[in-house]
Design a protein around this motif. Sequence first.
Motif, mmCIF file in Angstrom:
data_model
loop_
_atom_site.group_PDB
_atom_site.id
_atom_site.type_symbol
_atom_site.label_atom_id
_atom_site.label_comp_id
_atom_site.label_asym_id
_atom_site.label_seq_id
_atom_site.Cartn_x
_atom_site.Cartn_y
_atom_site.Cartn_z
ATOM 1 N N UNK A 19 0.842 -1.195 0.000
ATOM 2 C CA UNK A 19 0.000 0.000 0.000
ATOM 3 C C UNK A 19 0.874 1.242 0.000
ATOM 4 N N UNK A 20 0.479 2.224 -0.787
ATOM 5 C CA UNK A 20 1.122 3.531 -0.774
ATOM 6 C C UNK A 20 0.261 4.433 0.116
ATOM 7 N N UNK A 21 0.769 4.812 1.306
ATOM 8 C CA UNK A 21 -0.047 5.627 2.213
ATOM 9 C C UNK A 21 -0.389 6.980 1.597
ATOM 10 N N UNK A 22 -1.620 7.428 1.831
ATOM 11 C CA UNK A 22 -2.038 8.746 1.372
ATOM 12 C C UNK A 22 -1.649 9.767 2.425
ATOM 13 N N UNK A 45 -4.761 4.391 2.257
ATOM 14 C CA UNK A 45 -3.727 4.219 1.262
ATOM 15 C C UNK A 45 -4.271 3.631 -0.018
ATOM 16 N N UNK A 46 -3.412 3.570 -1.002
ATOM 17 C CA UNK A 46 -3.767 3.048 -2.313
ATOM 18 C C UNK A 46 -3.022 1.737 -2.522
ATOM 19 N N UNK A 47 -3.748 0.697 -2.894
ATOM 20 C CA UNK A 47 -3.134 -0.619 -3.130
ATOM 21 C C UNK A 47 -2.352 -0.556 -4.442
ATOM 22 N N UNK A 80 1.317 -3.786 9.693
ATOM 23 C CA UNK A 80 2.213 -3.776 8.550
ATOM 24 C C UNK A 80 3.652 -3.421 8.848
ATOM 25 N N UNK A 81 4.441 -3.446 7.785
ATOM 26 C CA UNK A 81 5.868 -3.139 7.841
ATOM 27 C C UNK A 81 6.157 -2.023 6.850
ATOM 28 N N UNK A 82 6.837 -0.983 7.325
ATOM 29 C CA UNK A 82 7.183 0.123 6.434
ATOM 30 C C UNK A 82 8.350 -0.292 5.549
ATOM 31 N N UNK A 89 7.940 5.550 -0.110
ATOM 32 C CA UNK A 89 7.607 4.806 1.104
ATOM 33 C C UNK A 89 6.322 4.018 0.879
ATOM 34 N N UNK A 90 6.354 2.747 1.277
ATOM 35 C CA UNK A 90 5.196 1.861 1.152
ATOM 36 C C UNK A 90 4.959 1.167 2.485
ATOM 37 N N UNK A 91 3.817 0.528 2.575
ATOM 38 C CA UNK A 91 3.477 -0.265 3.742
ATOM 39 C C UNK A 91 3.090 -1.648 3.245
#
Length: 103
Positions: A19-22, A45-47, A80-82, A89-91
């Motif tokens: 996921x890309x956090x918004x 976030x956006x998948x 999750x894991x950053x 940056x993703x999650x």
Amino acid sequence: MEVDIVSVNIKPLEDRVLVSPLEAEQTTASGLVIPDTAKEKPQEGLVVATGPGRFNEDGDERVPMDVAVGDKVIYSKYGGTEVKYAGEEYLLLSARDILAIVS
């Protein structure tokens, strides 16, 4: 709202979702500006990538994923894991950490 889907070279395994956090809101509903130190972690976030799904209890077929690339989701606050990849940056979340799909 228009969403750009990003191509990422990260392929999650099993029932994991990338996921890309918004960005968190900069102001409150009443117009007050929130300083960086007081902002909460974003929970939307956006998948950008999904795994193929986990195997069922018998281990003979995969359970389909509930989310797809491009879905806007709400996820648990501390799940999750950053991950940092190519300057972004993703999650990386388990599908169970995703609480809802926002339409």
